[in-house]
Design a protein around this motif. Structure first.
Motif, short mmCIF file in Angstrom:
data_model
loop_
_atom_site.label_atom_id
_atom_site.label_comp_id
_atom_site.label_asym_id
_atom_site.label_seq_id
_atom_site.Cartn_x
_atom_site.Cartn_y
_atom_site.Cartn_z
N ALA A 50 8.82 -2.21 10.89
CA ALA A 50 9.68 -1.53 9.93
C ALA A 50 9.34 -1.95 8.51
O ALA A 50 9.33 -1.13 7.59
CB ALA A 50 11.14 -1.87 10.24
N THR A 51 9.04 -3.25 8.34
CA THR A 51 8.67 -3.72 7.00
C THR A 51 7.39 -3.06 6.52
O THR A 51 7.28 -2.63 5.36
CB THR A 51 8.49 -5.24 7.02
OG1 THR A 51 9.72 -5.86 7.44
CG2 THR A 51 8.14 -5.76 5.63
N LEU A 52 6.38 -2.97 7.45
CA LEU A 52 5.13 -2.33 7.06
C LEU A 52 5.33 -0.86 6.74
O LEU A 52 4.76 -0.34 5.77
CB LEU A 52 4.11 -2.49 8.19
CG LEU A 52 3.63 -3.93 8.44
CD1 LEU A 52 2.73 -3.98 9.67
CD2 LEU A 52 2.90 -4.46 7.22
N ASP A 53 6.15 -0.19 7.55
CA ASP A 53 6.42 1.22 7.26
C ASP A 53 7.04 1.38 5.87
O ASP A 53 6.71 2.29 5.11
CB ASP A 53 7.37 1.80 8.31
CG ASP A 53 6.67 2.00 9.66
OD1 ASP A 53 5.44 2.04 9.66
OD2 ASP A 53 7.39 2.10 10.68
N TYR A 54 7.97 0.49 5.53
CA TYR A 54 8.62 0.56 4.22
C TYR A 54 7.62 0.31 3.11
O TYR A 54 7.56 1.06 2.12
CB TYR A 54 9.76 -0.46 4.15
CG TYR A 54 10.41 -0.52 2.77
CD1 TYR A 54 11.28 0.47 2.33
CD2 TYR A 54 10.08 -1.56 1.90
CE1 TYR A 54 11.84 0.41 1.07
CE2 TYR A 54 10.64 -1.62 0.63
CZ TYR A 54 11.52 -0.63 0.23
OH TYR A 54 12.07 -0.68 -1.03
N LEU A 55 6.82 -0.79 3.26
CA LEU A 55 5.87 -1.15 2.20
C LEU A 55 4.81 -0.08 2.02
O LEU A 55 4.40 0.22 0.89
CB LEU A 55 5.22 -2.49 2.51
CG LEU A 55 6.17 -3.71 2.48
CD1 LEU A 55 5.41 -4.96 2.92
CD2 LEU A 55 6.74 -3.91 1.09
N VAL A 92 0.03 1.37 13.09
CA VAL A 92 0.88 1.59 11.92
C VAL A 92 0.10 2.24 10.78
O VAL A 92 0.47 3.29 10.26
CB VAL A 92 1.49 0.26 11.46
CG1 VAL A 92 2.33 0.46 10.19
CG2 VAL A 92 2.36 -0.34 12.54
N ILE A 93 -1.06 1.58 10.41
CA ILE A 93 -1.81 2.10 9.26
C ILE A 93 -3.30 2.07 9.56
O ILE A 93 -4.07 1.41 8.85
CB ILE A 93 -1.50 1.27 8.01
CG1 ILE A 93 -1.61 -0.24 8.32
CG2 ILE A 93 -0.14 1.59 7.44
CD1 ILE A 93 -1.49 -1.12 7.10
#
Length: 710
Positions: A50-55, A92-93
């Motif tokens: 979730a943190t990575l998605d936000y950043l 994720v990325i």
């Protein structure tokens, strides 16, 4: 800082854990550095994801196109976690990651790494993974782009970043929402200009205070610009100029510009709203004032018709009217305030509002002035009624006083007192007449004012109460007129009685004067009427004078008798039983009897003197040849005898009916009168002697004659 699908507020606890962060550093390809600092504790992959998605939602697409360098700090973590994180990046990325630097602990994972070669999985992962010690990261990334934990010089404060991120997102969220709301409000205001067509929610306020949001935006922009200029100094801030900051500045500026524009429109809308609200409030208050004045206020005045029947009643009505005026004063105070507000709006109002404001002002002024005029008219009626009743009361008291004077018994001491009483009555009557005239004038004024009150209250129809008031006024004036007329009639009677009493006193006074005059005549008769005359002619004159003197006394007596008779008649007319002629009549009769006795004595004496003088003169005038001796002798004797009788009479006093004795004159005066008689008697005596001497001669001659004849 661009918009992301997630907000920091919703995952603030996770962000505070610093599971991953963008420090602002860049690799040699200008790609952003994403740092994942793993710790000894078990890392939640879900929270990390979730943190990575936000950043990753923060940078722009252009930044993402340059790719990310991910630093996975595994020095405090286990290998399997590191591996899981690296594999998770694939999901994720995968497209954005260009390089993953796994910072390993010194000689801790050498054997394990042989079991999993990331470089062999590059094609499958989509990015290159290298294991590197912290002190060797500078081979791939410049030291100035590395944070202090990796031996770099880049300063980064995660909590400061989180707080600023919260401020930015809050500003973005609030400003965007505020822009939408302001746009809707402004549009609604433009499309619903007529007041009556505005929907109920058209005056809704925005969810956020525009001033506060603008203030926040300006502070944020100032902070971003300060970071930008100070970031290269390497020391003055805790935050280097990150890419997201550089991206956030134009976004904040754009939002601020749009917000200022819409807010300016909104301020105009608010001004129009305020003006409409003020106008509506004024309209409401104006109608409140108008409705009360034309409703309860007018009804209060219409119910007040009485004028009272006395001073006390009129005072009670005045007190009631003062209470009504007090209630009106409160509304008149509102009118003054409203008039000032309307005047202020007229001086600064728009052209479109002028007519409506002037109409409101005119309506309010007309109603208030009309009501004030009605209050003043009613006050004038009550004031006139109070004066009317006061005058009526004063007049009634004057009439009572006058009636008391007229009903009281009159017992004046003399004519002067009667004249004074008559003068007092005339003054009282004149005062009553003036008071009645004043009452009529005040009654007419009161009726005129009541007629004016009826004209504005009921137009053509006069209420029954007003007719009763008019009848009451007429009744009071007629009653006072009748009472005054009765008093005037009684004053006429009293005046006649007073004049009769004046005449009575005058008659009594004149009768007493007649007694005095008669007494003076008597006194004069006794003291001055002494002469008896030196001869018959003088005595005759004295008799004539005495007769006239008696006539005067008789007239005086008759006058006194008439006056006393008049007093009797007047006493009977005045029913004055306590008054009569008193001792005047007896005194008059007594003096008259005294005068009559004295007058008769005077007449007897004059008549005797006249007989004496006539006989004496006849005797003395005859010549010897003519006289008969014998007769002359006899006459001489008679004259002497008469003289003696007269002398004796002069010595006799006059005896009044009361037995008192009075003499004519003094003894000397009587002696003088007697001396004249004696002298004449002496002459007669001499004559007698002469005759006696002649008698023998005559006898001899007679004898001779007789002898010759014989």
């Amino acid at each position: 800082m661009t918009d992301s699908t997630m907000e920091a507020t919703s995952m603030l606890p996770v962000l505070k854990k610093k599971l991953a962060f963008l420090s602002g550093g860049k690799d040699r390809r200008s790609g952003l550095i994403l740092t994942i600092p793993l710790c000894t504790e078990q890392t939640s992959m879900e929270e990390l994801s979730a943190t990575l998605d936000y950043l990753l939602g923060i940078p722009s697409d252009k930044c993402k196109a340059r790719g990310f360098t991910v630093i996975v700090d595994g020095r405090k973590s286990q290998w399997n976690i590191v591996k899981t994180v690296v594999l998770m990046l694939q999901n994720v990325i995968p497209a954005e990651v260009s390089l993953v630097c796994v910072v390993k602990p010194d000689e801790f994972w050498d054997k394990k790494v042989t079991h999993f070669c990331f470089w062999k999985e590059k094609d499958r992962l989509g990015f290159e993974v290298i294991l590197v010690s912290a002190n060797k990261l500078t081979r791939y990334i410049e030291p100035c782009q590395l944070t202090e934990e990796f031996g770099g010089s880049l300063l980064y404060d995660h909590m400061d970043w989180v707080n600023k991120r919260l401020v930015f997102e809050k500003f973005t969220r609030e400003s965007t929402s505020l822009l939408d709301e302001l746009a809707v409000i402004n549009e609604n205001e433009k499309s619903n200009q007529p007041d009556k067509d505005r929907p109920p929610d058209c005056n809704a306020l925005p969810s956020f205070d525009p001033e506060t949001v603008l203030q926040t935006g300006h502070e944020l922009l100032s902070e971003l610009q300060q970071r930008r200029f100070n970031g290269s100094e390497g020391g003055g801030t805790a935050w280097s100029p990150m890419d997201d900051e550089l991206l956030a500045q134009p976004q904040v500026m754009k939002l601020l510009d749009s917000l200022r524009e819409e807010y300016t429109k909104y301020q105009e809308v608010c001004r129009q709203r305020s003006k409409r609200s003020q106008l509506e409030e004024i309209q409401t208050k104006v109608m409140q004032v108008v409705n009360w004045l034309e409703g309860p206020g007018t009804e209060q005045l219409r119910a007040q018709w009485a004028i009272g029947d006395s001073i006390r009643a009129s005072q009670a009505l005045q007190q009631k009217h003062e209470e009504i005026e007090s209630q009106h004063s409160e509304w008149f105070a509102v009118y003054v305030e409203l008039n000032q507000q309307i005047a202020a709006l007229l001086s600064a109002g728009d052209e479109e509002d002028l007519l409506e404001l002037k109409a409101l002002q005119q309506q309010l002024s007309d109603v208030c002035y009309r009501q004030a005029s009605q209050l003043e008219s009613r006050q004038n009626v009550l004031q006139s009624a109070h004066e009317f009743h006061g005058t009526a009361q004063d007049l009634s008291q004057q009439l009572d006083g006058l009636l008391g004077m007229l009903c009281a018994d009159v017992a004046p001491a003399d004519g002067a007192a009667i004249q004074q009483t008559l003068k007092h009555l005339e003054e009282k009557l004149k005062s009553v007449d003036g008071a009645l005239q004043g009452l009529k004038e005040k009654g007419q004024v009161l009726q005129d004012q009541m007629s004016n009150q009826a004209s504005w209250s009921y137009e053509k129809d006069t209420p029954q109460d007003n007719k009763e008031n008019v009848d009451h006024i007429h009744g009071v004036m007629e009653d006072m007129q009748l009472r005054k007329q009765r008093c005037e009639d009684m004053v006429d009677v009293r005046r006649l009685k007073m004049l009769q009493m004046v005449q009575l006193f005058k008659c009594e006074e004149d009768a007493s004067q007649a007694v005095e005059w008669l007494g003076e005549l008597l006194d004069a008769l006794l003291k001055t009427h002494l002469r008896l005359g030196d001869d018959s002619q003088e005595t005759k004159v004295l008799l004539e004078k005495h007769k006239k003197f008696v006539d005067v006394a008789q007239s005086t007596y008759d006058y006194g008798r008439q006056l006393l008779q008049a007093t009797v008649v007047l006493c009977q007319s005045l029913r004055c039983t306590t008054r009569s002629s008193g001792d005047t009549l007896p005194r008059l009769n007594r003096v008259w009897k005294q005068f009559s006795v004295t007058s008769e004595e005077r007449v007897h004496r004059l008549e005797m003197a006249s007989s004496f003088h006539v006989s004496a003169e006849k005797l003395l005038k005859e010549s010897p040849e003519q006289a008969e001796l014998m007769l002359d002798l006899e006459m001489c004797e008679e004259v002497v005898a008469l003289g003696k009788s007269l002398l004796d009479r002069l010595t006799v006093p006059v005896i009044f009916p009361d037995g008192s004795e009075h003499f004519f004159g003094s003894p000397g005066d009587m002696a003088s009168s007697a001396e004249n008689i004696r002298e004449k008697m002496k002459v007669v005596e001499e004559k007698r002697v002469q005759l006696e001497e002649e008698e023998p001669l005559q006898d001899e001659e007679a004898l001779e004659t007789d002898s010759q004849e014989s």
